[in-house]
Design an enzyme around this catalytic site. Structure first.
Site, PDB file in Angstrom:
ATOM      1  N   GLY A  14      52.676  41.181  40.579  1.00  0.00           N
ATOM      2  CA  GLY A  14      51.222  41.311  40.637  1.00  0.00           C
ATOM      3  C   GLY A  14      50.632  40.485  41.765  1.00  0.00           C
ATOM      4  O   GLY A  14      50.805  39.262  41.800  1.00  0.00           O
ATOM      5  N   GLY A  16      47.374  40.169  42.376  1.00  0.00           N
ATOM      6  CA  GLY A  16      45.976  39.870  42.106  1.00  0.00           C
ATOM      7  C   GLY A  16      45.712  38.379  42.218  1.00  0.00           C
ATOM      8  O   GLY A  16      46.465  37.630  42.851  1.00  0.00           O
ATOM      9  N   PHE A  17      44.634  37.941  41.575  1.00  0.00           N
ATOM     10  CA  PHE A  17      44.262  36.532  41.695  1.00  0.00           C
ATOM     11  C   PHE A  17      45.338  35.607  41.159  1.00  0.00           C
ATOM     12  O   PHE A  17      45.716  34.633  41.817  1.00  0.00           O
ATOM     13  CB  PHE A  17      42.944  36.287  40.955  1.00  0.00           C
ATOM     14  N   VAL A  82      57.564  47.858  38.540  1.00  0.00           N
ATOM     15  CA  VAL A  82      58.516  47.396  37.529  1.00  0.00           C
ATOM     16  C   VAL A  82      58.507  48.356  36.351  1.00  0.00           C
ATOM     17  O   VAL A  82      57.447  48.670  35.797  1.00  0.00           O
ATOM     18  CB  VAL A  82      58.174  45.968  37.059  1.00  0.00           C
ATOM     19  N   GLU A 174      26.044  45.830  36.681  1.00  0.00           N
ATOM     20  CA  GLU A 174      25.993  45.939  38.132  1.00  0.00           C
ATOM     21  C   GLU A 174      26.006  47.393  38.583  1.00  0.00           C
ATOM     22  O   GLU A 174      25.263  47.792  39.498  1.00  0.00           O
ATOM     23  CB  GLU A 174      27.156  45.149  38.740  1.00  0.00           C
ATOM     24  N   ASP A 303      44.945  38.333  33.429  1.00  0.00           N
ATOM     25  CA  ASP A 303      44.445  39.183  32.346  1.00  0.00           C
ATOM     26  C   ASP A 303      45.521  39.594  31.363  1.00  0.00           C
ATOM     27  O   ASP A 303      45.205  40.084  30.275  1.00  0.00           O
ATOM     28  CB  ASP A 303      43.802  40.450  32.936  1.00  0.00           C
ATOM     29  N   ALA A 318      38.036  36.239  37.255  1.00  0.00           N
ATOM     30  CA  ALA A 318      38.789  35.812  38.426  1.00  0.00           C
ATOM     31  C   ALA A 318      39.060  34.305  38.469  1.00  0.00           C
ATOM     32  O   ALA A 318      40.189  33.892  38.761  1.00  0.00           O
ATOM     33  CB  ALA A 318      38.060  36.262  39.693  1.00  0.00           C
TER      34      ALA A 318
END
Length: 437
Positions: A14, A16-17, A82, A174, A303, A318
């Site tokens: 991953g 991501g963050f 994976v 948003e 997450d 995040a």
């Protein structure tokens, strides 16, 4: 950790963050890292809705992982997926048939959409987690106005101009606020047969209020700001059904061609490959130091991890993912030195949500802001945390132009030819306008 002379192999799944921050935090350590991701880029997900609503382009909020990590010599980036985990052999099965051995595994593969057992809704109410999702949603939103322009039947035209966002969290708020601004300002005077300002934008939330993670007073201010923009806010109203022609609230049927899902998330399917307890959302219930119970060489972050800190569940945001990534790196470093790991402690930096032009809410400790000041706070924070100088400059310039002109820079529709999607509209001479070159 192995005792051989070769550097321990850390596999991080991953980009991501959580995964990226863990990777970068290990830059100076004597380890060999393989970072695996299905995409070749890191995505600044908090601004994904801006791509979906044509405010920004995809490269403005993303950067290639290889470019980000080009100067880190102990990492190899691998574009792969994976499919399996053999915890006894300590290997990963990849989609291309290859096997990859690890000494320590870090799973940070994030989350996906959750439709609460109604997965068939996904075809009619797309969610927003990836750039592919954003580009698909942008096409869907822009085409709705084009199809309304070409429609002669008043009821069908109204259905094309009816938008619903399901879920009153930050993403839903948003999206709804931006959609209202697009209809009332960005598209003004651009169409001849419709008035985009007549578009109906609804925000549907099953709970009692929007932005439930914020204090009650800020939630109420957000609701009022949405309503000022022209958004209909429906709370305490769960969606009963969604199909290609609309949605149902209780016994009420609403005709709408565009429904966006922002109501729930589920953890990545990789959590199910571990022999470990998971919560209702599929997140792995990890030890306080983020290790998998009974698997000392496997960490879960971001997450995908269900962990408590200071007596409460760590939120899927995040800042939490970044902190988890850094903590995993510190734990790996401690084990290399033969030291004990420590529990993860989440530092809450507050919540931010933007609603529209000069409208936002901010909650940080005792600090509560709303309106224009909160909007400036939100803007500065998001520009600051973007990856790369180029992205910060481009995003800031786009926002400055959008502020003064109400225009959105990325209103390009990708995909099949428009006349393959649009209903035929006779021209004044009675000819099929779609056939005129």
């Amino acid at each position: 950790m192995p005792s051989t002379d070769r550097p321990p192999h850390i596999v991080i799944v991953g980009g991501g963050f959580a995964g990226l921050w863990a990777t970068r935090a290990l830059a100076r350590d004597p380890v060999r890292i393989t970072l695996i991701d299905r995409g070749n880029h890191h995505l600044f997900q908090p601004l994904l809705y801006q791509v979906a609503t044509a405010g920004l382009s995809a490269p403005d909020i993303a950067a290639p992982l290889r470019h980000i990590l080009r100067g880190q010599r102990n990492v190899e980036v691998r574009l792969a997926e994976v499919r399996g985990i053999d915890t006894r052999a300590k290997t990963l099965a990849l989609a291309d048939g290859a096997a990859l051995a690890y000494d320590t595994l870090v799973l940070a593969s994030g989350a996906t959409h959750a439709y609460f057992g109604n997965d068939h809704w996904a075809a009619h109410a797309p969610g927003l987690k990836t750039l592919d999702d954003a580009l698909l949603l942008r096409r869907k939103l822009l085409l709705a106005f084009e199809r309304a322009e070409a429609e002669t039947d008043p009821d069908r035209r109204a259905a094309w101009l009816s938008f619903a966002v399901v879920g009153g969290g930050p993403t839903g708020v948003e999206l709804a606020g931006t959609l209202a601004e697009i209809a009332r300002h960005t598209l003004r005077s651009e169409f001849r047969n419709i008035d985009p300002a007549e578009a109906r934008v609804r925000l549907v939330e099953a709970g009692p209020r929007v932005l439930s993670s914020f204090p009650d007073d800020l939630s109420d201010k957000a609701r009022r700001q949405l309503q000022k923009l022209g958004v209909e806010v429906l709370t305490g109203t769960p969606v009963a059904d969604i199909d290609a022609d609309g949605y149902r609230l209780g016994d009420q049927r609403v005709a709408a061609k565009t429904v966006v899902w922002a109501a729930g998330v589920a953890a990545s399917r990789l959590g199910a490959l571990l022999d470990a307890p998971r919560d209702r959302a599929g997140r792995v219930q990890v030890e306080p130091d983020l290790r998998v119970p009974g698997q000392p060489d496997i960490f879960v972050a971001g997450d995908l991890a269900a962990v408590h800190s200071n007596g409460r569940q760590v939120p899927g945001v995040a800042p939490a993912a970044k902190q988890m990534g850094r903590h995993v790196a510190a734990s790996i470093r401690a084990r290399l030195r033969g030291q004990a790991t420590t529990p993860f402690v989440y530092r809450d930096f507050g919540n931010l949500a933007t609603i529209g032009r000069m409208a936002a809410v901010v909650h940080f400790g005792r600090l509560k802001l709303s309106g224009a000041l909160a909007w400036w706070f939100w803007l500065i924070a998001h520009v600051f945390f973007l990856i790369g100088f180029r992205n910060r400059v481009v995003v800031l310039l786009n926002w400055i132009l959008a502020y003064w002109s109400y225009q959105r820079a990325a209103r390009i529709i990708f995909g099949p030819p428009l006349d393959a999607d649009l209903p035929a509209r006779p021209d004044a001479a009675g000819q099929d306008a779609s056939r005129i070159g």
